[in-house]
Enzyme design. Structure first.
Site, PDB file in Angstrom:
ATOM      1  CG  ASP A  34     -16.086  -0.738  -1.729  1.00 36.68           C
ATOM      2  OD1 ASP A  34     -16.331  -1.862  -2.205  1.00 36.68           O
ATOM      3  OD2 ASP A  34     -15.924  -0.524  -0.509  1.00 36.68           O
ATOM      4  CG  HIS A  70     -14.568  29.380 -26.898  1.00 38.55           C
ATOM      5  ND1 HIS A  70     -14.155  29.464 -28.209  1.00 38.55           N
ATOM      6  CD2 HIS A  70     -13.992  30.430 -26.258  1.00 38.55           C
ATOM      7  CE1 HIS A  70     -13.359  30.512 -28.359  1.00 38.55           C
ATOM      8  NE2 HIS A  70     -13.242  31.121 -27.192  1.00 38.55           N
ATOM      9  CE  LYS A  90     -52.207  21.284 -11.420  1.00 39.31           C
ATOM     10  NZ  LYS A  90     -51.801  20.588 -12.649  1.00 39.31           N
ATOM     11  CG  ASP A 145     -54.495  16.478 -17.198  1.00 39.33           C
ATOM     12  OD1 ASP A 145     -55.217  15.490 -17.132  1.00 39.33           O
ATOM     13  OD2 ASP A 145     -53.328  16.514 -16.808  1.00 39.33           O
ATOM     14  CG  HIS A 162      -1.971  -1.039   1.207  1.00 42.10           C
ATOM     15  ND1 HIS A 162      -3.311  -0.774   1.051  1.00 42.10           N
ATOM     16  CD2 HIS A 162      -1.875  -2.396   1.319  1.00 42.10           C
ATOM     17  CE1 HIS A 162      -3.999  -1.898   1.077  1.00 42.10           C
ATOM     18  NE2 HIS A 162      -3.153  -2.905   1.244  1.00 42.10           N
TER      19      HIS A 162
END
Length: 890
Positions: free
Chosen positions: A144, A368, A593, A595, A121
């Site tokens: 992991d 860019h 409202k 839909d 290690h």
């Protein structure tokens, strides 16, 4: 190297050093019969390949003297029997001083194998020739897998991390760890401390978790890892170590931490990828190059960097600027006689009172954006290949370029082809900024833009690059990101014109990747605008009359010339919020409202012949125009002049009521012939309820009642576009009307409220007859009987405040046969091996098929149960206008 089996003790000479070997036939890996002799021969054979990756690094040993079936122990300090020729270095820790070996030659590796140090290690930094500790020369991420996940999920996360590291200009190499997962290494140039590298790695892990909450976790708690991959960023800490590349592992088999190629990971399709043992690794190094050799410290592949138009064609750095004139490099690249750019002859006058900024859209060899901040009499500049990030969950690359003169802050024009930076420059945003921090490696500012409002941006330097940057310093690569909020203040969502709002300070720049940050979308960045709406590719949609001559033409491209706007959102409420109990009903207006699908539409009158350019954008930034040419055409006829309006695309059933199920037939179509056929079968309409801009004048700061008056005067209704009435101060009438018409409910709006872009506000309250909930699909279970071979039910979730996709139930009703076939085809393309959902009961996982959580739908349900499940959910349809990060519990 060694004598035949049977001789248990011998002395060998390696690199001129004598090493005494004992117990050569001791079995260290019982499952495979691998002996100490085998281990020693492996380390001797792999030494030439392994040593460059451990050289001059302090070695911590993990030893199994009695084999891997017995308990190992870690060893830092050198023992009394260490040969004199083993190189060593001493480190003073907080509570101890330890002397470590350096594995700088093959003899040391053989000696480590002799004492059964199966695992080697090392940290990500090395000692210098005089014994001092250098800064890290590599970054490591340990992927992991938790229980229920494995190498396939690690491969998926590795590719996601690679994308970010590639943007940072960092070369990466994957290493199958020899245990369960994958280590991902990236080369650094030793300019950052271990603490800084750890911060960047932690930020990267948070970003991955925010973008993929069902797959990635960055918190170390084991309880959070089920079915996910932990991106362990902590091993970049200067006091921590990682098992070295080519080290053996102390597992049941002699697996190796084996460097791999990205081609291998792609070719294996992840499913066939496996760990390699010592014999396979030795065979590999005989026939192929070590993949780790690409990680040469301190080198940046200039060819891999985005072409920003800000590097010399011949690679020459130009004249070295003096301390008195930071514009020397700028002048060396430009001929005043051949460029319209300002090229001042005098050196800039240092000053510390300037706080201007500009972002310029630059159509050079590659598109860019140039981000410039006034500092010390010049504009310190960065090139942003992908533009300014639009939300806290995404970091973008920023390449620092040479300083520019202050006069450049107002420059817009065309630089001739062949000249440095040749192309067109326009001002995308400009204004002033408040400075919070300015260091060599970190800059934090709050921008107050005239076009795109307030937002807080942080730049963090990652490494050096070719050329020169600010004040003659080496050009460098940075990350740029925006924070969601500070002290409860939304930045970038806007309380005033063009998203303006109060700025605040003090938030931790590293705490920006919480998944909840996606719920309020800031104004579109230049990168988003260019990606979703290129101005040169807008398609033309002719009048349904078929007149291609003198008749008007409407363009459906979504490119908007002016400010970008994001939709104001309503909060779910109840009657007491607007009537009685202290609420004054007269302060509210009540709308139906509808839909359908929300859209922000911009109408631009191109010329005096009635030709209009129309763009429509959904809440998640998608261009809706190509899919609804009938709406585009109708809106072009309905609005005189130029305006930005807010409304709902709907499809009406035979009774004239909006039907979300019917509208599904208009969604997700790309083929123009299919779109045309669907438009004939299911005509769409646009119900408008707000206006945000008129003839270039922002209206978002006006109260609702004035905006409503403007809207009604602006729009001439036709067969496609309507402005439905609002009920002033009469909730009961509105509520009964919505019920009689079979609508979802009503939306109550305070008549004195301004338009709060991108925010969910209590100034707008939605009240529903039935309960609905947006959900993210995380899996499905197969059907039986007449559903055999198709989806039987969907397993759905809702993101919680901790970034998890929490399971809320199964949905098996509400599907037509066509909807089932469509769902089966969609989900087959998103298959994955582990669940992205948390808290799924075992009974519901039986025969489940898991999918990547990318699709949003809507269900109707009776109520929430005590264990946070949907009772009697019924499928209503897909929501392509919503991203998973936008979903929240109603």
């Amino acid at each position: 190297m060694l004598t035949a089996p049977g001789e248990q003790t011998q002395v060998v000479t390696v690199d001129g050093h004598d090493v005494r070997l004992t117990n050569l036939d001791k079995v260290l890996y019982p499952a495979t019969g691998t002996t100490k002799r085998d281990v020693i021969e492996y380390y001797a054979a792999v030494a030439a390949t392994m040593l460059p990756h451990v050289k001059d690094r302090p070695v911590t040993r993990k030893r199994w003297p009695n084999g891997v079936d017995e308990q190992p122990f870690f060893q830092k300090d050198l023992g009394a029997g260490t040969p004199d020729w083993v190189q060593r270095r001493t480190i003073e820790h907080k509570h101890s001083t330890n002397t470590y070996p350096l594995a700088n030659d093959a003899a040391t590796l053989v000696w480590l194998a002799q004492i059964a140090s199966l695992e080697v290690h090392v940290p990500q930094w090395a000692f210098g020739p005089r014994g001092g500790a250098h800064h890290p020369d590599r970054l490591v991420l340990d992927l992991d897998p938790g229980e229920g996940a494995g190498l396939p999920e690690c491969v998926e996360v590795a590719h996601l991390a690679k994308e970010i590291l590639d943007e940072m200009g960092l070369d990466t190499v994957p290493v199958t760890s020899g245990s369960k997962g994958i280590h991902l290494y990236a080369a650094l140039d030793e300019r950052q401390t271990s603490a800084q590298v750890t911060d960047v790695a932690h930020e990267l892990a948070r970003a991955l978790e925010a973008d993929h909450p069902g797959l990635v976790v960055s918190d170390m708690k084991k309880a959070l890892r089920g079915g996910k991959v932990l991106v362990d960023w902590s091993q970049n800490n200067g006091n921590k170590t990682t098992v070295a590349p080519y080290s053996l592992r102390g597992r049941s088999h002699p697996w190796v931490a084996a460097p791999r190629t990205w081609r291998e990971l792609a070719r294996s399709g992840a499913a066939d990828l496996r760990q390699l043992d010592h014999t396979e690794v030795l065979a590999r190094i005989k026939r192929r190059r070590d993949p780790m050799t690409t990680l040469t410290p301190g080198r940046v592949d200039a060819a891999a960097l985005p072409d920003t138009g800000d590097t010399d064609d011949d690679g020459d750095r130009g004249d070295q600027p003096s301390a008195r004139d930071s514009l020397t490099t700028y002048r060396a690249k430009r001929d005043p006689a051949r460029t319209p750019e300002p090229v001042p002859a005098e050196a800039p006058t240092p000053r510390d009172d300037g706080n201007s900024f500009v972002i310029q859209e630059h159509h050079a060899s590659r598109l860019h954006w140039d981000f410039r901040l006034e500092r010390d009499g010049v504009l310190v500049s960065w090139a942003l290949p992908k533009g300014e990030p639009t939300d806290p969950g995404t970091n973008h690359l920023a390449v620092q370029t040479e300083d520019h003169p202050l006069e450049y802050g107002t420059f817009a024009g065309t630089i001739a082809k062949g000249e440095y930076g040749g192309g067109t420059v326009t001002i995308w945003d400009s204004g002033t900024y408040e400075l919070e921090k300015w260091r060599d490696d970190e800059v934090i500012v709050v921008l107050h833009g005239t076009k795109h409002g307030d937002r807080r941006l942080a730049l963090i330097r990652t490494k050096a690059a070719k050329g020169e940057g600010a004040h003659g310093a080496p050009k460098s690569q940075w990350l740029i990101h925006r924070t969601k909020s500070q002290d409860g203040v939304e930045l970038g969502s806007g309380d005033g014109p063009a998203g303006s709002g109060p700025a605040a300070a003090g938030a931790d720049v590293r705490a920006v990747h919480h998944p909840a940050a996606r719920s309020s979308r800031p104004p579109a960045s230049p990168a988003t605008t260019a990606r979703t709406s290129p101005p040169s590719t807008a398609s033309a949609v002719r009048s349904p009359s078929g007149d291609d001559g003198a008749g008007p033409a409407w363009s459906s491209g979504s490119r908007a010339r002016g400010r970008a706007y994001s939709a104001m959102l309503a909060t779910l409420g109840k009657r007491a919020d607007v009537v009685g109990g202290g609420a004054d009903e007269d302060e509210w207006a009540f709308e139906m409202k509808w839909d359908g699908i929300r859209t922000i539409a911009r109408v631009e009158q191109e010329d005096g012949l009635g030709r209009a350019r129309v763009s429509m954008t959904s809440r998640n930034g998608k261009d809706q125009g190509p899919g609804y040419p009938d709406v585009v055409e109708g809106l072009g006829r309905a609005v005189a002049g130029e305006a930005v309006v807010d409304g709902e695309i709907v499809a009406l059933d035979a009774q004239g009521r909006p039907s979300f199920g019917l509208l599904q037939r208009r969604m997700n179509l790309a083929d123009p012939r299919e779109i045309e056929a669907a438009a004939r079968q299911v005509p769409a309409q646009l119900f408008l309820f707000d206006v945000l801009e008129q003839d270039g004048e922002p209206l978002v700061d006006l109260p609702y009642r004035e905006r409503r008056e403007r809207l009604e005067a602006l729009v001439t209704e036709n067969d496609v576009v309507k402005v439905p009435p609002a009920f002033d101060g009469d909730f009961d009438h509105a509520w009964k009307t919505s019920g009689r018409l079979g609508l979802e409910g009503v939306v109550a709006k305070r008549t004195d409220s301004t338009y709060g872009q991108g925010r969910r506000s209590r100034a707008w309250i939605k009240l529903k007859h039935a309960r609905t909930q947006e959900v993210v699909v995380g899996g499905w279970r197969p059907g039986n009987g007449n559903r055999s071979g198709l989806v039987g039910s969907l397993l759905v979730g809702v993101p919680d405040g901790d970034g998890d996709l929490r399971y809320v139930g199964r949905v098996g009703t509400g599907f037509s046969d066509a909807a089932l076939r469509d769902a089966t085809e969609r989900l087959a393309r998103l298959a994955r091996k582990t669940t992205p959902l948390t808290d799924v009961p075992r009974a519901d996982t039986r025969d489940a098929h898991w999918v990547s959580p990318k699709l949003v739908g809507e269900v109707e349900f009776a109520e929430w149960t005590g264990d946070e499940r949907l009772r009697q959910p019924r499928w209503r349809g897909w929501r392509p206008d919503k991203d998973p990060a936008d979903v929240r519990r109603e």
